[in-house]
Design a protein around this motif. Sequence first.
Motif: not given
Length: 151
Positions: A4-28
């Motif tokens: 039910a989600v349009g997109k995920i947006i990450i405020d990446a200036d202070a985002c841990p690398k693990a969080v980015l990787e989790i979001c990339q996995k989920i979005s894929g």
Amino acid sequence: MNCAVGKIIIDADACPKAVLEICQKISGIYKVRLITVASFNHQIKNSEHIVVGNASQEADLKIMNIAQENDIVVTQDWGLAAMLLAKKVQCLNASGRVFNELQIDFLLEEREIKAKQRRAGGKTKGPKKRKLEDDSAFEQRVLEMLKGPLN
């Protein structure tokens, strides 16, 4: 899973690398668009990355402009989260804490009290050291949010 989600947006200036990787996995896996936004001072590897200048609040303004109802935004910024909640955007931090209307005023008040304390020469505690449990909690919360807005 019905997403039910349009997109995920990450405020990446202070985002841990693990969080980015989790979001990339989920979005894929769930075919959800993933957008990262950060100043040019950060090297973010994401297919849909938006680079902004390093002026104060520039990334926040960009996120406000592209976020829409039912999107998920990952941010550590309580002020940004407050504005996004008004747009019916789902917000959580990198540890999986979901921001909602019931607690955001308290968080903003706490932020102001701590800022006054620092301006007066006092010290405040920084964020806790990140743990593996934070990654698990974050991933679980994003998966729950993909099903629809959390109340």
